[in-house]
Design an enzyme around this catalytic site. Structure first.
Site: not given
Length: 224
Positions: A186, A64
């Protein structure tokens, strides 16, 4: 929310007519009226505006938007030119330097990538100020899943750079044999040392594109 007017509009048109999208639209409108929401409403669909469907060569999936003031502008991992470079992007730049020799720029503004054909798509497109993941589950995932399905249907080489488990959860949707899926942890400081550093995704993406007769990405973000 600025309407999508390029070649994404037609394949996404069905989504805009679905009941979930009507609920999502109302919820997002209400949130902008009652809370501080990022990005600016006109920037929500920038990943689509800046990278037309026909020009997508590489897809990077984020979660997000950044939730601090002035950061988010509708492209995952990117911040506006005058904003401090976030830690995950610092690590992305480090890997780019180690992989392709790109110099580390003085800004985190990735619009150039988007214009080069790198779709920088968050799976959730809005967020409340200072509340990470606050708009998870309101309907954005259904919309961005539709976009991922549309990308999967493209009959040409596309590379997916999937960093971290949330991005990799989309792999079952990616069934096109013409496409390449690259996975790594990540780039956040919490996980970059577990295999993001050294993944060489940028050179692998370019090698795949060139092998398939597609102009590679110029990954160098210039100093401002």
């Amino acid at each position: 929310m600025g309407a999508i007017t390029n070649d994404w509009a037609e394949p996404l048109s069905e989504e805009f007519r679905k009941p979930y999208y009507a609920r999502l639209y109302q919820k997002v409108k209400e949130e902008y009226n009652t809370h501080q929401i990022f990005p600016n409403a006109n920037d929500i669909f920038n990943a689509f505006h800046f990278t037309p469907l026909s020009e997508v060569k590489v897809v990077i999936l984020g979660q997000d938007p950044y939730h601090n003031i002035g950061q988010a502008h509708g492209l995952c991992f990117s911040v506006k030119p005058d904003v401090e470079i976030p830690p995950s992007l610092v690590n992305i730049y480090q890997e780019l330097h180690d992989d392709l020799g790109c110099y580390i720029p003085n800004n985190g503004y990735l619009e150039k990538w988007a214009r080069e054909g790198v779709m920088l798509l968050n799976t959730v497109l809005t967020v409340r100020a200072h509340q990470a993941n606050s708009h998870q589950g309101i309907g954005w995932e259904e919309f961005t899943n539709a976009a991922i399905r549309i990308l999967n249907e493209q009959d040409r080489p596309i590379v997916y750079l999937l960093w971290g488990k949330p991005a990799q959860s989309k792999i079952p949707m990616l069934t096109n044999p013409k496409h390449l899926i690259l996975k790594a942890p990540h780039p956040s400081p919490l996980s970059a040392y577990r295999g993001f550093f050294g993944c060489r995704h940028f050179s692998q993406a370019n090698e795949f594109l060139e092998k398939n007769g597609v102009k590679p990405i110029d990954w160098q973000i210039e100093n401002i």
